[in-house]
Design a protein around this motif. Structure first.
Motif, short mmCIF file in Angstrom:
data_model
loop_
_atom_site.label_atom_id
_atom_site.label_comp_id
_atom_site.label_asym_id
_atom_site.label_seq_id
_atom_site.Cartn_x
_atom_site.Cartn_y
_atom_site.Cartn_z
N LYS A 168 0.82 -1.22 0.00
CA LYS A 168 0.00 0.00 0.00
C LYS A 168 0.85 1.27 0.00
N GLN A 169 2.16 1.10 0.14
CA GLN A 169 3.09 2.23 0.22
C GLN A 169 2.65 3.20 1.32
N LYS A 170 2.45 2.63 2.51
CA LYS A 170 2.00 3.41 3.67
C LYS A 170 2.90 3.12 4.86
N ARG A 171 3.00 4.14 5.74
CA ARG A 171 3.67 3.97 7.02
C ARG A 171 2.62 4.18 8.09
N TYR A 172 2.62 3.29 9.10
CA TYR A 172 1.67 3.37 10.20
C TYR A 172 2.42 3.53 11.51
N LYS A 173 1.91 4.38 12.37
CA LYS A 173 2.46 4.51 13.71
C LYS A 173 1.46 3.85 14.65
N THR A 174 1.92 2.84 15.41
CA THR A 174 1.05 2.15 16.36
C THR A 174 1.61 2.32 17.76
N VAL A 175 0.74 2.17 18.76
CA VAL A 175 1.17 2.27 20.15
C VAL A 175 0.74 1.02 20.91
N GLU A 176 1.50 0.69 21.94
CA GLU A 176 1.13 -0.37 22.86
C GLU A 176 0.88 0.30 24.21
#
Length: 90
Positions: free
Chosen positions: A64-72
């Motif tokens: 998808k040519q995407k960057r995702y920022k996730t949190v725990e």
């Protein structure tokens, strides 16, 4: 938990839930970095979530040519005593 100080050295005993949407259904999403609270790139999230923040991850989906920022995050804390059959981690 607002304003409550939580000892991160024992975060493994807390019930930690990490909610992630299934963004990787069309491609392979790879984690390129995992940051601890206080590191560069976590300032706003540390201010928002405080001691509940365990880590911030940057995931990349090449399809998808995407960057995702996730949190725990820590969302619940309860007393718990392990028994002999519980395996030790780290």
């Amino acid at each position: 938990m607002t304003g409550q100080v939580i000892d991160k050295s024992v975060h493994a005993i807390f019930f930690v839930v990490q909610i992630q949407a299934d963004y990787a259904s069309e491609g392979i999403m790879k984690v390129k970095s995992t940051l601890s609270p206080g590191q560069k790139g976590t300032k706003q999230l540390t201010e928002k979530y405080g001691d509940r923040l365990i880590c911030v991850r940057y995931r990349y989906d090449s399809g998808k040519q995407k960057r995702y920022k996730t949190v725990e995050l820590i969302i619940d804390e309860q007393d718990w005593t392990p028994d002999e059959s519980f395996p030790c981690y780290r």
